[in-house]
Motif scaffolding. Structure first.
Motif, PDB file in Angstrom:
ATOM      1  N   GLN A 161      -8.589 -11.532 -16.468  1.00  0.00           N
ATOM      2  CA  GLN A 161      -8.815 -11.794 -15.089  1.00  0.00           C
ATOM      3  C   GLN A 161      -8.161 -10.674 -14.586  1.00  0.00           C
ATOM      4  OE1 GLN A 161      -7.617 -15.684 -13.680  1.00  0.00           O
ATOM      5  NE2 GLN A 161      -7.520 -14.729 -11.620  1.00  0.00           N
ATOM      6  N   GLU A 162      -8.714 -10.038 -13.651  1.00  0.00           N
ATOM      7  CA  GLU A 162      -8.185  -8.821 -12.674  1.00  0.00           C
ATOM      8  C   GLU A 162      -7.497  -9.246 -11.607  1.00  0.00           C
ATOM      9  OE1 GLU A 162     -11.688  -6.378 -11.683  1.00  0.00           O
ATOM     10  OE2 GLU A 162     -12.448  -6.525 -13.753  1.00  0.00           O
ATOM     11  N   LEU A 163      -6.639  -8.423 -11.089  1.00  0.00           N
ATOM     12  CA  LEU A 163      -5.792  -8.543  -9.999  1.00  0.00           C
ATOM     13  C   LEU A 163      -6.298  -8.028  -8.854  1.00  0.00           C
ATOM     14  CD1 LEU A 163      -2.079  -8.190 -11.590  1.00  0.00           C
ATOM     15  CD2 LEU A 163      -3.308 -10.377 -10.558  1.00  0.00           C
ATOM     16  N   SER A 164      -6.182  -8.545  -7.611  1.00  0.00           N
ATOM     17  CA  SER A 164      -6.844  -7.881  -6.518  1.00  0.00           C
ATOM     18  C   SER A 164      -5.564  -6.965  -5.835  1.00  0.00           C
ATOM     19  CB  SER A 164      -7.252  -8.894  -5.457  1.00  0.00           C
ATOM     20  OG  SER A 164      -5.989  -9.781  -5.183  1.00  0.00           O
ATOM     21  N   ALA A 165      -5.951  -5.788  -5.903  1.00  0.00           N
ATOM     22  CA  ALA A 165      -4.886  -4.907  -5.400  1.00  0.00           C
ATOM     23  C   ALA A 165      -5.316  -4.466  -3.814  1.00  0.00           C
ATOM     24  CB  ALA A 165      -4.896  -3.385  -6.201  1.00  0.00           C
ATOM     25  N   PRO A 166      -4.264  -4.164  -3.131  1.00  0.00           N
ATOM     26  CA  PRO A 166      -4.586  -4.034  -1.562  1.00  0.00           C
ATOM     27  C   PRO A 166      -4.996  -2.506  -1.575  1.00  0.00           C
ATOM     28  CG  PRO A 166      -2.024  -4.049  -1.970  1.00  0.00           C
ATOM     29  CD  PRO A 166      -2.855  -4.372  -3.207  1.00  0.00           C
ATOM     30  N   PHE A 167      -5.544  -1.896  -2.453  1.00  0.00           N
ATOM     31  CA  PHE A 167      -5.538  -0.470  -2.273  1.00  0.00           C
ATOM     32  C   PHE A 167      -6.510  -0.099  -1.376  1.00  0.00           C
ATOM     33  CE2 PHE A 167      -7.952   3.235  -3.817  1.00  0.00           C
ATOM     34  CZ  PHE A 167      -7.127   4.159  -4.025  1.00  0.00           C
ATOM     35  N   VAL A 168      -7.666  -0.926  -1.316  1.00  0.00           N
ATOM     36  CA  VAL A 168      -8.687  -0.470  -0.326  1.00  0.00           C
ATOM     37  C   VAL A 168      -8.648  -1.280   0.977  1.00  0.00           C
ATOM     38  CG1 VAL A 168     -10.145   0.352  -2.090  1.00  0.00           C
ATOM     39  CG2 VAL A 168     -10.411  -1.973  -1.186  1.00  0.00           C
ATOM     40  N   ARG A 169      -7.760  -2.003   1.220  1.00  0.00           N
ATOM     41  CA  ARG A 169      -7.561  -2.687   2.712  1.00  0.00           C
ATOM     42  C   ARG A 169      -6.864  -2.053   3.546  1.00  0.00           C
ATOM     43  NH1 ARG A 169      -6.680  -7.261  -1.235  1.00  0.00           N
ATOM     44  NH2 ARG A 169      -4.315  -7.307  -0.740  1.00  0.00           N
ATOM     45  N   GLY A 170      -7.280  -2.193   4.799  1.00  0.00           N
ATOM     46  CA  GLY A 170      -6.573  -1.494   6.029  1.00  0.00           C
ATOM     47  C   GLY A 170      -6.926  -0.133   6.139  1.00  0.00           C
ATOM     48  N   ASP A 171      -6.153   0.609   7.146  1.00  0.00           N
ATOM     49  CA  ASP A 171      -6.401   1.908   7.401  1.00  0.00           C
ATOM     50  C   ASP A 171      -5.456   2.715   7.227  1.00  0.00           C
ATOM     51  OD1 ASP A 171      -5.160   1.124   9.449  1.00  0.00           O
ATOM     52  OD2 ASP A 171      -6.200   1.859  11.068  1.00  0.00           O
ATOM     53  N   PHE A 172      -4.379   2.415   6.359  1.00  0.00           N
ATOM     54  CA  PHE A 172      -3.207   3.093   6.117  1.00  0.00           C
ATOM     55  C   PHE A 172      -2.549   2.474   4.914  1.00  0.00           C
ATOM     56  CE2 PHE A 172      -1.609  -0.559   7.990  1.00  0.00           C
ATOM     57  CZ  PHE A 172      -0.404  -1.198   7.548  1.00  0.00           C
ATOM     58  N   PHE A 173      -1.724   3.118   4.206  1.00  0.00           N
ATOM     59  CA  PHE A 173      -0.644   2.675   3.039  1.00  0.00           C
ATOM     60  C   PHE A 173       0.234   3.183   3.393  1.00  0.00           C
ATOM     61  CE2 PHE A 173      -2.815   6.796   1.785  1.00  0.00           C
ATOM     62  CZ  PHE A 173      -1.483   7.382   1.182  1.00  0.00           C
ATOM     63  N   VAL A 174       1.451   2.807   2.436  1.00  0.00           N
ATOM     64  CA  VAL A 174       2.868   3.017   2.513  1.00  0.00           C
ATOM     65  C   VAL A 174       3.471   3.634   1.219  1.00  0.00           C
ATOM     66  CG1 VAL A 174       5.234   1.800   2.929  1.00  0.00           C
ATOM     67  CG2 VAL A 174       3.193   1.130   3.936  1.00  0.00           C
ATOM     68  N   PHE A 175       4.256   4.711   1.291  1.00  0.00           N
ATOM     69  CA  PHE A 175       4.811   5.135   0.123  1.00  0.00           C
ATOM     70  C   PHE A 175       6.390   4.616   0.367  1.00  0.00           C
ATOM     71  CE2 PHE A 175       2.196   9.025   0.060  1.00  0.00           C
ATOM     72  CZ  PHE A 175       1.707   8.809  -1.225  1.00  0.00           C
ATOM     73  N   ASN A 176       6.827   3.876  -0.891  1.00  0.00           N
ATOM     74  CA  ASN A 176       8.260   3.392  -0.923  1.00  0.00           C
ATOM     75  C   ASN A 176       8.942   4.176  -1.965  1.00  0.00           C
ATOM     76  OD1 ASN A 176       7.614   1.262   0.704  1.00  0.00           O
ATOM     77  ND2 ASN A 176       6.943  -0.230  -0.945  1.00  0.00           N
ATOM     78  N   LEU A 177       9.949   4.926  -1.497  1.00  0.00           N
ATOM     79  CA  LEU A 177      10.815   5.611  -2.361  1.00  0.00           C
ATOM     80  C   LEU A 177      11.689   4.825  -3.247  1.00  0.00           C
ATOM     81  CD1 LEU A 177      12.370   7.926   0.729  1.00  0.00           C
ATOM     82  CD2 LEU A 177      10.580   8.344  -0.988  1.00  0.00           C
ATOM     83  N   HIS A 178      11.953   5.387  -4.452  1.00  0.00           N
ATOM     84  CA  HIS A 178      12.535   4.549  -5.552  1.00  0.00           C
ATOM     85  C   HIS A 178      13.901   4.719  -5.305  1.00  0.00           C
ATOM     86  CE1 HIS A 178       9.156   6.278  -8.264  1.00  0.00           C
ATOM     87  NE2 HIS A 178       8.890   5.128  -7.601  1.00  0.00           N
ATOM     88  N   ASN A 179      14.504   5.539  -4.538  1.00  0.00           N
ATOM     89  CA  ASN A 179      16.107   5.918  -3.992  1.00  0.00           C
ATOM     90  C   ASN A 179      15.784   5.989  -2.571  1.00  0.00           C
ATOM     91  OD1 ASN A 179      17.288   5.651  -6.777  1.00  0.00           O
ATOM     92  ND2 ASN A 179      16.569   7.911  -6.781  1.00  0.00           N
ATOM     93  N   PRO A 180      16.150   4.813  -1.781  1.00  0.00           N
ATOM     94  CA  PRO A 180      16.085   4.834  -0.507  1.00  0.00           C
ATOM     95  C   PRO A 180      16.900   6.042   0.142  1.00  0.00           C
ATOM     96  CG  PRO A 180      15.982   2.580  -1.015  1.00  0.00           C
ATOM     97  CD  PRO A 180      16.180   3.470  -2.284  1.00  0.00           C
ATOM     98  N   ASP A 181      16.543   6.901   1.045  1.00  0.00           N
ATOM     99  CA  ASP A 181      17.376   8.034   1.561  1.00  0.00           C
ATOM    100  C   ASP A 181      16.551   8.352   3.009  1.00  0.00           C
ATOM    101  OD1 ASP A 181      19.710   9.885   1.028  1.00  0.00           O
ATOM    102  OD2 ASP A 181      17.936  11.276   1.885  1.00  0.00           O
ATOM    103  N   PHE A 182      17.530   8.592   4.063  1.00  0.00           N
ATOM    104  CA  PHE A 182      16.680   8.960   5.234  1.00  0.00           C
ATOM    105  C   PHE A 182      16.396  10.249   5.316  1.00  0.00           C
ATOM    106  CE2 PHE A 182      19.597   5.481   6.748  1.00  0.00           C
ATOM    107  CZ  PHE A 182      18.518   4.441   7.408  1.00  0.00           C
TER     108      PHE A 182
END
Length: 373
Positions: free
Chosen positions: A182-203
């Motif tokens: 069974q495949e997982l539904s990924a939000p890759f093609v949904r919406g008009d933007f995506f978000v990069f999440n840093l592995h080590n948060p830093d301003f």
């Protein structure tokens, strides 16, 4: 529609512009320091039986769940075990199976699984896992596992009860041992933007990522939401989005310098001093006491013709010496290299260095956070 046309026009230009960007010597690709929100692997787990063991399976008297599982399996094949009959299953072991379902995994693809004994089986070497469903956190079956185990450990026993074990024989692995169902539904093609999440948060890093993307795509294409997340406008079409992300994830930026930290592993004596650790003016003298205790046995011999008895008398010698360590001075704004050189000059061991760093921190001279793990 304007957004789609805009990104469609710049896709060709992006491939040429990215080669013009000049990266610093310590630059990192965005794909190495960040991940895309919603695109992740998922853990799977299952419970099953390993059969075909050479007498190293579960002891059924102590693992009743193995017998129960075996009976349930036999009933599925139309075989009923009479009441009161307890099978002696020395070649069967109850096991747990776990693996990870990667993002975008498709039906029919295979994944690796790890098989671990949950009973008292001595070894899983030579065993085969029977068909076992693997479920996700939502209780749905996403893969089916089955196959022969590869076990890196082994054990041997002698007739006198002596034994030897190398590595862990109660855990095995099946490469490509589970088939995705069974495949997982990924939000890759949904919406008009995506978000990069840093592995080590830093301003600082978040700002540099957004600035690098904006220099490439134009103002306001990327916005840093906090120290960990950067929101980026993206085309709606799936194929365009793949090309778009392929370009962005290879952009190189210089991550912000980490906060000053000193990491101390009290179990192994490992000490890691961060690049930005600084020391205020301070004088340090660290001397260690060495206590040596030796036990010797003496003989007490009585005089001739006396009524005394020869006896053994213990003699204890205690010697205390103090190492002659010199005092060294830390100048204002001392760097990491100078800290290490000064400590090495007095021959401080890792334990001594821990004490020196903690004392400097208490004195307010160490401008860093000490983390003990």
């Amino acid at each position: 529609m304007k957004c789609v046309k805009y990104f469609g026009c710049i896709c060709v230009l992006i491939l040429h512009v990215m080669f013009v960007l000049v990266a610093s010597a310590f630059a990192e690709r965005i794909k190495d320091i960040a991940s895309i929100a919603g695109i992740r692997s998922n853990q799977l787990v299952g419970y099953g039986l390993v059969v075909g063991l050479d007498g190293t399976g579960d002891q059924t008297s102590q693992t009743p769940f193995t017998i129960q599982t075996f009976k349930n399996m036999m009933q599925q094949f139309g075989i009923t075990i009479p009441e009161g009959v307890t099978p002696q299953l020395k070649n069967v072991a109850a096991v747990s199976i776990h693996g990870e379902l990667p993002a975008f995994a498709k039906k029919g693809q295979t994944i690796d699984v790890t098989v671990s004994s949950i009973g008292n089986a001595k070894s899983l070497r030579g065993g085969s896992l029977l068909m076992t469903p693997l479920k996700g956190a939502d209780g749905k079956v996403y893969a089916i596992a089955q196959g022969n185990l590869v076990v890196g450990g082994f054990g041997a026993e002698g007739s006198d009860g002596s034994s030897i074990t190398v590595n862990v024989p109660s855990v095995g692995r099946i490469p490509d041992g589970a088939s995705v169902e069974q495949e997982l539904s990924a939000p890759f093609v949904r919406g008009d933007f995506f978000v990069f999440n840093l592995h080590n948060p830093d301003f600082t890093t978040a700002k540099r990522v957004s600035d690098a993307i904006n220099r490439l795509l134009g103002t306001k294409a990327a916005q840093a939401q906090d120290a960990a997340s950067i929101r980026v406008s993206a085309p709606l079409e799936a194929s365009s989005r793949v090309t778009f992300l392929s370009v962005l994830e290879n952009l190189q930026i210089q991550p912000g310098e980490a906060a000053a930290k000193v990491i101390i592993n009290s179990r192994t004596g490992t000490i890691v001093i961060g690049q930005n650790v600084k020391v205020s003016p301070a004088a340090v003298s660290h001397g260690s006491l060495i206590v040596t205790i030796s036990e010797n046995l003496g003989v007490s011999q009585p005089d001739a013709f006396s009524e005394g008895v020869t006896a053994v008398v213990p003699q204890t010698d205690v010697e205390v010496t103090e190492s002659d360590n010199r005092m060294f001075l830390f100048q204002p704004g001392v760097s990491l290299n100078e800290i290490v050189r000064a400590v090495n000059q007095v021959g401080a061991a890792p334990g001594d260095l821990m004490a020196i760093l903690e004392a400097l921190k208490q004195a307010g001279a160490l401008q860093a956070e000490i983390v003990v793990i």
